[in-house]
Structures are given as structure tokens and as C-alpha cells.
Design a protein around this motif. Structure first.
Motif, PDB file in Angstrom:
ATOM      1  N   LEU A   1       0.830  -1.218   0.000  1.00 41.07           N
ATOM      2  CA  LEU A   1       0.000   0.000   0.000  1.00 41.07           C
ATOM      3  C   LEU A   1       0.863   1.266   0.000  1.00 41.07           C
ATOM      4  O   LEU A   1       0.369   2.359  -0.283  1.00 41.07           O
ATOM      5  N   THR A   2       2.140   1.092   0.356  1.00 39.41           N
ATOM      6  CA  THR A   2       3.068   2.237   0.274  1.00 39.41           C
ATOM      7  C   THR A   2       3.027   2.864  -1.125  1.00 39.41           C
ATOM      8  O   THR A   2       3.094   4.090  -1.269  1.00 39.41           O
ATOM      9  N   VAL A   3       2.891   2.020  -2.148  1.00 42.43           N
ATOM     10  CA  VAL A   3       2.979   2.522  -3.532  1.00 42.43           C
ATOM     11  C   VAL A   3       1.829   3.492  -3.848  1.00 42.43           C
ATOM     12  O   VAL A   3       2.087   4.653  -4.212  1.00 42.43           O
ATOM     13  N   PRO A   4       0.544   3.082  -3.691  1.00 45.51           N
ATOM     14  CA  PRO A   4      -0.517   4.074  -3.984  1.00 45.51           C
ATOM     15  C   PRO A   4      -0.477   5.272  -3.041  1.00 45.51           C
ATOM     16  O   PRO A   4      -0.792   6.394  -3.461  1.00 45.51           O
ATOM     17  N   ALA A   5      -0.094   5.038  -1.777  1.00 43.79           N
ATOM     18  CA  ALA A   5      -0.059   6.164  -0.832  1.00 43.79           C
ATOM     19  C   ALA A   5       0.970   7.207  -1.286  1.00 43.79           C
ATOM     20  O   ALA A   5       0.680   8.420  -1.313  1.00 43.79           O
ATOM     21  N   VAL A   6       2.148   6.747  -1.668  1.00 38.84           N
ATOM     22  CA  VAL A   6       3.191   7.689  -2.108  1.00 38.84           C
ATOM     23  C   VAL A   6       2.787   8.342  -3.431  1.00 38.84           C
ATOM     24  O   VAL A   6       3.016   9.539  -3.638  1.00 38.84           O
ATOM     25  N   TYR A   7       2.141   7.576  -4.300  1.00 38.86           N
ATOM     26  CA  TYR A   7       1.723   8.142  -5.590  1.00 38.86           C
ATOM     27  C   TYR A   7       0.755   9.310  -5.380  1.00 38.86           C
ATOM     28  O   TYR A   7       0.905  10.380  -5.975  1.00 38.86           O
ATOM     29  N   VAL A   8      -0.234   9.087  -4.494  1.00 36.74           N
ATOM     30  CA  VAL A   8      -1.239  10.139  -4.257  1.00 36.74           C
ATOM     31  C   VAL A   8      -0.576  11.352  -3.600  1.00 36.74           C
ATOM     32  O   VAL A   8      -0.838  12.509  -3.973  1.00 36.74           O
ATOM     33  N   LEU A   9       0.322  11.110  -2.645  1.00 39.50           N
ATOM     34  CA  LEU A   9       1.030  12.234  -2.002  1.00 39.50           C
ATOM     35  C   LEU A   9       1.870  13.003  -3.015  1.00 39.50           C
ATOM     36  O   LEU A   9       1.904  14.244  -3.003  1.00 39.50           O
ATOM     37  N   ALA A  10       2.544  12.273  -3.892  1.00 39.00           N
ATOM     38  CA  ALA A  10       3.375  12.932  -4.912  1.00 39.00           C
ATOM     39  C   ALA A  10       2.501  13.761  -5.853  1.00 39.00           C
ATOM     40  O   ALA A  10       2.878  14.874  -6.252  1.00 39.00           O
TER      41      ALA A  10
ATOM     42  N   VAL B   1       9.192  -0.605   3.376  1.00 34.00           N
ATOM     43  CA  VAL B   1       8.450   0.649   3.159  1.00 34.00           C
ATOM     44  C   VAL B   1       9.394   1.674   2.537  1.00 34.00           C
ATOM     45  O   VAL B   1       9.031   2.393   1.589  1.00 34.00           O
ATOM     46  N   ALA B   2      10.619   1.722   3.066  1.00 33.52           N
ATOM     47  CA  ALA B   2      11.624   2.678   2.570  1.00 33.52           C
ATOM     48  C   ALA B   2      11.903   2.459   1.087  1.00 33.52           C
ATOM     49  O   ALA B   2      11.922   3.411   0.290  1.00 33.52           O
ATOM     50  N   ALA B   3      12.099   1.197   0.716  1.00 31.35           N
ATOM     51  CA  ALA B   3      12.439   0.883  -0.675  1.00 31.35           C
ATOM     52  C   ALA B   3      11.265   1.213  -1.605  1.00 31.35           C
ATOM     53  O   ALA B   3      11.465   1.791  -2.688  1.00 31.35           O
ATOM     54  N   LEU B   4      10.049   0.858  -1.166  1.00 25.60           N
ATOM     55  CA  LEU B   4       8.885   1.144  -2.022  1.00 25.60           C
ATOM     56  C   LEU B   4       8.611   2.641  -2.096  1.00 25.60           C
ATOM     57  O   LEU B   4       8.203   3.164  -3.128  1.00 25.60           O
ATOM     58  N   TYR B   5       8.849   3.340  -0.983  1.00 22.25           N
ATOM     59  CA  TYR B   5       8.715   4.804  -0.991  1.00 22.25           C
ATOM     60  C   TYR B   5       9.651   5.390  -2.058  1.00 22.25           C
ATOM     61  O   TYR B   5       9.233   6.172  -2.920  1.00 22.25           O
ATOM     62  N   ALA B   6      10.933   5.007  -1.952  1.00 26.27           N
ATOM     63  CA  ALA B   6      11.930   5.597  -2.863  1.00 26.27           C
ATOM     64  C   ALA B   6      11.620   5.237  -4.310  1.00 26.27           C
ATOM     65  O   ALA B   6      11.664   6.100  -5.202  1.00 26.27           O
ATOM     66  N   ALA B   7      11.282   3.958  -4.545  1.00 20.54           N
ATOM     67  CA  ALA B   7      11.013   3.531  -5.929  1.00 20.54           C
ATOM     68  C   ALA B   7       9.829   4.304  -6.509  1.00 20.54           C
ATOM     69  O   ALA B   7       9.878   4.776  -7.653  1.00 20.54           O
ATOM     70  N   THR B   8       8.765   4.471  -5.706  1.00 21.36           N
ATOM     71  CA  THR B   8       7.571   5.162  -6.225  1.00 21.36           C
ATOM     72  C   THR B   8       7.839   6.647  -6.427  1.00 21.36           C
ATOM     73  O   THR B   8       7.463   7.225  -7.451  1.00 21.36           O
ATOM     74  N   ALA B   9       8.488   7.274  -5.440  1.00 19.59           N
ATOM     75  CA  ALA B   9       8.738   8.714  -5.545  1.00 19.59           C
ATOM     76  C   ALA B   9       9.657   9.028  -6.731  1.00 19.59           C
ATOM     77  O   ALA B   9       9.418   9.995  -7.474  1.00 19.59           O
ATOM     78  N   ILE B  10      10.673   8.213  -6.919  1.00 24.96           N
ATOM     79  CA  ILE B  10      11.598   8.469  -8.045  1.00 24.96           C
ATOM     80  C   ILE B  10      10.892   8.179  -9.370  1.00 24.96           C
ATOM     81  O   ILE B  10      11.020   8.941 -10.340  1.00 24.96           O
TER      82      ILE B  10
END
Ligand SMILES: [Zn+2]
Ligand SMILES: [Zn+2]
Length: 246
Positions: free
Chosen positions: A81-90, A169-178
Motif C-alpha cells: 500500500l506504500t505505492v498508492p499512498a506515495v503516488y497520491v502524495l506525490a 516501506v523505505a524501498a517502495l517509498y523511494a522507488a515510487t517517488a523516483i
């Protein structure tokens, strides 16, 4: 510089407070845009290599995404769920910073405004969005150092979150944000391709490009269609318009 500005002039010799500078919210004539284009292209540094600007920072980003994904171990489904959460925040961040720093001169990041509102927006209008010369990549893409800084910042957050005990979470955060930052770059670039280009003819790109092209009407650029990628936050905030004012 012909770049259109309204607001305070510069006659007294004192440093100019440009923080309250108002952009010109009227389209330039074709003649003035041609002159502006010639002037901006003449400023291209001799060392500038358009394809390297397009590919090198993005390749660094893709390498960082691959490294982040490769570091994932024992992934629990909920962590995805980190992926959609970071996508929406971005997406929300993109919407906000576009209005707050690209269309308003922020004292800490005036370069963002200077590149975007008086140059990018004055040159490309809703019905005339295409780059005509590879040197114009400079006028469309984020400066290379800017994308590097964004990517390095996300790598820093990845390391910090890993250190805090949440490596996946850290890795998925970074991958999604980048991935988001790289997608911003490539999508925006594709919106400014000539209409006949195969990428520009893709129906999804065409639709997203239209949303951005309407934002390029100077009369509404400060307020409407502020998402450049997927107009999610424009929809949430009610800032979507589907045609330029007549
Ligand atoms: Zn644009
Ligand atoms: Zn804009």
C-alpha cells in the motif's frame, strides 16, 4: 530579455524586489514568441547536449528504482500500500508546488518560477505546444541538477527509513517517488512533442497533453489544470477545466 513581465520596473538602481512580480496573463503574439524563442535558444550553453539532458538523469533514476526494488526482502502484502499512498502524495505535492513555486516567485527557489512562468509558459501556448528544436529540451525538462537533487533526496529518505527499521516501506517509498519524478519528466516532455510524433499520437498521452495544453493558456495558468502528470488532485480540488477560455 524580452520575457514578458508586468509589475515593478527597474529604474532606480536599487535591488528590485521581484517577490511580488505578477506574470503577464495574456498570450504573446507569434512575432514576440518567435523573438523570445530566438533569444532563449541563443542562451543555450555550448556544452549543452539535449539527448544527455533527456536520458542521463532519468537513467540515474531508473537505476535507483531498480536498486530499491532489488533490496526488498520478505514483502508483506500490506506494505505494498506504500505505492498508492506515495503516488497520491506525490500527485498532491506536484499540484501544490506547481502553483506555489512555479507560478509564484518563492524567494528560496526563484529559479523554478523564472524557468517556468516567464519562459516556458510564454513560449508554448495551448494551440502551439510543440518544441521546434532539440535545444528547446532545456526549456521543457527540469534542469538536470534539479532531477538529480530530487532523486538523491529520495535516496536519502530511503536510507533514513531503512535505518528507522522499515526497509521495505523505505524501498517502495523511494522507488515510487523516483518513478513519479521520472514520469513527470517524460510525460511533460511528450506533451511538447510535435503532434505527428508517434508518442504524441498515443490516445492516453493525447488526453493528458490536452489537459496540460489548456494549462498553457496564460489567462488560467496560475489557477487551473495544475497537475502535469495524471490530473488526480485537479479533480479533487476542483481546478480542472476541459477547455481554454474563449
Ligand atoms: Zn508545459
Ligand atoms: Zn505551469
Amino acid at each position: 530579455m524580452i520575457v514578458a513581465r508586468s509589475g515593478a520596473g527597474a529604474s532606480s538602481g536599487r535591488p528590485i524586489d521581484r517577490s511580488r512580480e505578477r506574470p503577464l496573463e495574456a498570450p504573446l503574439s507569434l512575432e514576440r514568441r518567435n523573438a523570445l524563442r530566438a533569444e532563449l535558444l541563443a542562451e543555450t550553453p555550448r556544452w549543452y547536449v539535449p539527448w544527455a539532458h533527456l536520458l542521463v538523469p532519468s537513467a540515474f533514476g531508473i537505476f535507483a528504482i531498480a536498486a530499491a526494488i532489488a533490496s526488498i526482502r520478505d514483502l508483506r502484502p500490506l506494505v505494498l500500500l506504500t505505492v498508492p499512498a506515495v503516488y497520491v502524495l506525490a500527485n498532491a505535492f506536484e499540484w501544490w508546488i506547481h502553483g506555489a513555486a512555479l507560478h509564484r516567485r518563492h524567494p528560496l527557489a526563484s529559479v523554478l518560477y523564472d524557468q517556468h512562468t516567464p519562459k516556458h509558459h510564454m513560449l508554448y501556448l495551448t494551440e502551439d505546444m510543440a518544441m521546434r528544436d532539440a535545444r528547446e529540451y532545456r526549456l521543457v525538462l527540469i534542469p538536470a541538477y534539479g532531477l538529480f537533487l530530487i532523486i538523491v533526496g529520495q535516496i536519502g529518505a530511503w536510507l533514513a527509513l531503512t535505518w528507522a527499521g522499515a526497509p521495505n516501506v523505505a524501498a517502495l517509498y523511494a522507488a515510487t517517488a523516483i518513478a513519479y519524478a521520472v514520469s513527470y519528466e517524460w510525460l511533460h516532455f511528450s506533451y511538447h512533442l510535435p503532434q505527428g510524433h508517434p508518442v504524441a499520437r498515443n490516445p492516453i498521452i493525447r488526453r493528458l497533453a490536452r489537459h496540460h495544453a489548456i494549462h498553457h493558456d496564460p489567462r488560467i495558468m496560475q489557477r487551473k489544470n495544475m497537475n502535469v502528470t495524471v490530473p488526480l488532485m485537479d479533480w479533487v480540488m476542483g481546478t480542472t477545466v476541459d477547455r481554454a477560455p474563449s
